[in-house]
Design a protein around this motif. Structure first.
Motif, mmCIF file in Angstrom:
data_model
loop_
_atom_site.group_PDB
_atom_site.id
_atom_site.type_symbol
_atom_site.label_atom_id
_atom_site.label_comp_id
_atom_site.label_asym_id
_atom_site.label_seq_id
_atom_site.Cartn_x
_atom_site.Cartn_y
_atom_site.Cartn_z
ATOM 1 N N TRP A 39 0.816 -1.214 0.000
ATOM 2 C CA TRP A 39 0.000 0.000 0.000
ATOM 3 C C TRP A 39 0.850 1.264 0.000
ATOM 4 C CZ3 TRP A 39 -4.855 -0.095 -1.311
ATOM 5 C CH2 TRP A 39 -5.628 -1.231 -1.065
ATOM 6 N N SER A 40 2.150 1.136 0.257
ATOM 7 C CA SER A 40 3.004 2.326 0.242
ATOM 8 C C SER A 40 3.059 2.947 -1.152
ATOM 9 C CB SER A 40 4.419 1.969 0.707
ATOM 10 O OG SER A 40 5.071 1.112 -0.224
ATOM 11 N N ARG A 41 2.731 2.176 -2.181
ATOM 12 C CA ARG A 41 2.671 2.710 -3.552
ATOM 13 C C ARG A 41 1.660 3.855 -3.662
ATOM 14 N NH1 ARG A 41 0.637 -1.787 -7.198
ATOM 15 N NH2 ARG A 41 -0.455 -2.465 -5.313
ATOM 16 N N PHE A 42 0.692 3.839 -2.729
ATOM 17 C CA PHE A 42 -0.383 4.840 -2.763
ATOM 18 C C PHE A 42 -0.267 5.840 -1.619
ATOM 19 C CE2 PHE A 42 -1.793 0.724 -4.386
ATOM 20 C CZ PHE A 42 -2.098 1.061 -5.698
ATOM 21 N N GLY A 43 0.915 5.871 -1.008
ATOM 22 C CA GLY A 43 1.179 6.858 0.044
ATOM 23 C C GLY A 43 0.818 6.399 1.438
ATOM 24 N N TRP A 44 0.436 5.112 1.599
ATOM 25 C CA TRP A 44 0.087 4.610 2.934
ATOM 26 C C TRP A 44 1.338 3.965 3.536
ATOM 27 C CZ3 TRP A 44 -4.609 6.051 4.548
ATOM 28 C CH2 TRP A 44 -5.549 6.380 3.565
ATOM 29 N N ASN A 45 1.963 4.659 4.471
ATOM 30 C CA ASN A 45 3.197 4.162 5.091
ATOM 31 C C ASN A 45 3.005 3.967 6.591
ATOM 32 O OD1 ASN A 45 4.847 4.306 2.673
ATOM 33 N ND2 ASN A 45 4.700 6.529 2.880
#
Length: 399
Positions: free
Chosen positions: A393-399
């Motif tokens: 999900w980090s691909r979509f800014g969720w870190n």
């Protein structure tokens, strides 16, 4: 307990190798021992004994019991292991002191006892008790499976076992033929992926289940079947039992064939299109999609319905082909028993087309304060799971 009133007997079977040995892990030092006058553990144990009447001498069924002995007039309860066969109980091991059955070291010890002491071609495990799927507190010590109140040990501190801890414990034995989770919220992509190396099949519900749990007198014989007969027998029997009891609804149930979980994770990564999926802090449109738990936040969304809502028809069809391999059988119910009083209202807001759903949940990160605050810090803790490291999900800014 009623079941323990049966006379003790000598060993019920010969030393010949079993075709399968199954252990039911009854983590009941909590309100499942008794709640509002209902003795759930005792009832299910009686059903297990009744179900054992169908077993052959090469089918062996063991039960670990950790119940809450709340009576001050008698000695505090300690856990024990019994074998049930032919409608009778055979004591196998009694522990001298109480301990947390949710302690991963104890869990490992008890499961290893079964495989070390019973020669069998294969083994199965039934998880009986409370669970919240993959959900854990940030300290990783609370939630997931098998709450133990610690009361019999004089502690009164509640402890749970994490799914990652469970997976590590089960890695110490040969791969299980199946895990049947007779507890809430265990059928999620995150749990299935975490347990993919320790069991061939994971069977259970993505939703909350009734306190009475499985009808063991009817289901026990299916623990000793293989393939479709195993998981369809368990699911159909469980589903039909509550369909008859409730008339208009039952319990959502499914099976995960774990050998396809890596393919499903990769397919899920691929179907989430970075060119069209909203980036943080924007949220996807989740309106109308079933979620299987409500009380704190709607975190267990039906993954099949979610992905169909955001993917093109062609992309979804490719993903769904993998999903149908990984989840070869499921039965949906648009209502189920829940401890969340408002959930029945929310059913009217769900899309009522049952063909959308796959009875396996998936976490979808959403910009919500409920996901960011204690005790769970959901947006942090979901990162610990291997599934989310693949989906990324980090691909979509969720870190």
């Amino acid at each position: 307990m009623t079941a323990c009133s049966h006379d003790d007997e000598s060993d019920p079977v010969t030393d010949k190798k079993a075709t399968r040995a199954v252990m039911i892990y009854m983590a009941g030092e909590n309100n499942l021992t008794e709640y509002q006058g209902v003795k759930y553990l005792s009832k299910d144990l009686d059903e297990i004994v009744k179900g054992s009447m169908s077993l052959s001498d090469t089918q062996r069924l063991f039960v670990f019991v950790d119940s809450l002995n709340s009576s001050k007039a008698v000695k505090k309860g300690t856990p024990y292991i019994i074998e049930v066969h032919g409608g009778k109980i055979y004591p196998k091991k009694t522990y001298d002191t109480d301990f947390y059955s949710s302690d991963p070291k104890r869990f490992t010890e008890i499961i290893k006892w079964m495989t070390d002491n019973i020669q069998a071609d294969g083994y199965g495990l039934v998880l009986w008790g409370h669970a919240d799927g993959w959900l854990e507190a940030k300290d990783m010590l609370h939630r997931s499976y098998g709450i133990d109140t610690g009361e019999d040990a004089g502690s009164y501190e509640q402890k749970w076992m994490g799914i990652r801890q469970m997976a590590e414990a089960l890695n110490s034995i040969q791969k299980l033929d199946f895990i049947f989770a007779d507890c809430c919220n265990m059928m999620s992509a995150e749990v299935g992926y975490e347990l993919r190396h320790v069991t061939d099949y994971l069977i259970g519900s993505p939703a909350e289940i009734p306190g009475y749990g499985a009808p063991y007198d009817l289901i026990v014989p299916y623990f000793f079947k293989n393939g479709e007969e195993l998981y369809k027998g368990i699911i159909d029997t469980y589903y039909n039992y509550y369909q008859e009891a409730y008339v208009s609804y039952s319990v959502p149930l499914s099976v995960i064939d774990t050998k396809y979980m890596e393919q499903l994770a990769q397919a899920t990564h691929d179907v989430l299109d970075p060119t069209t999926y909203p980036n943080y802090p924007n949220n996807p449109n989740m309106k109308g999609i079933v979620y299987y738990w409500y009380c704190n936040a709607p975190i267990f969304y039906d993954m099949r319905a979610f992905l169909k809502s955001i993917a093109s028809d062609e992309a979804f069809a490719q993903w769904d082909n993998v999903f149908q391999q990984a989840v070869p059988y499921y039965k949906m119910s648009m209502q189920w028993e829940t401890g969340c009083n408002m959930l029945l209202f929310d059913f009217r807001n769900f899309n009522q087309d049952q063909s959308l759903y796959g009875c396996v949940s998936m976490f979808v990160p959403i910009n919500s304060n409920r996901y960011k605050t204690e005790p769970y810090y959901i947006l942090d803790t979901y990162n610990y799971y291997q599934w989310n490291q693949i989906v990324d999900w980090s691909r979509f800014g969720w870190n």
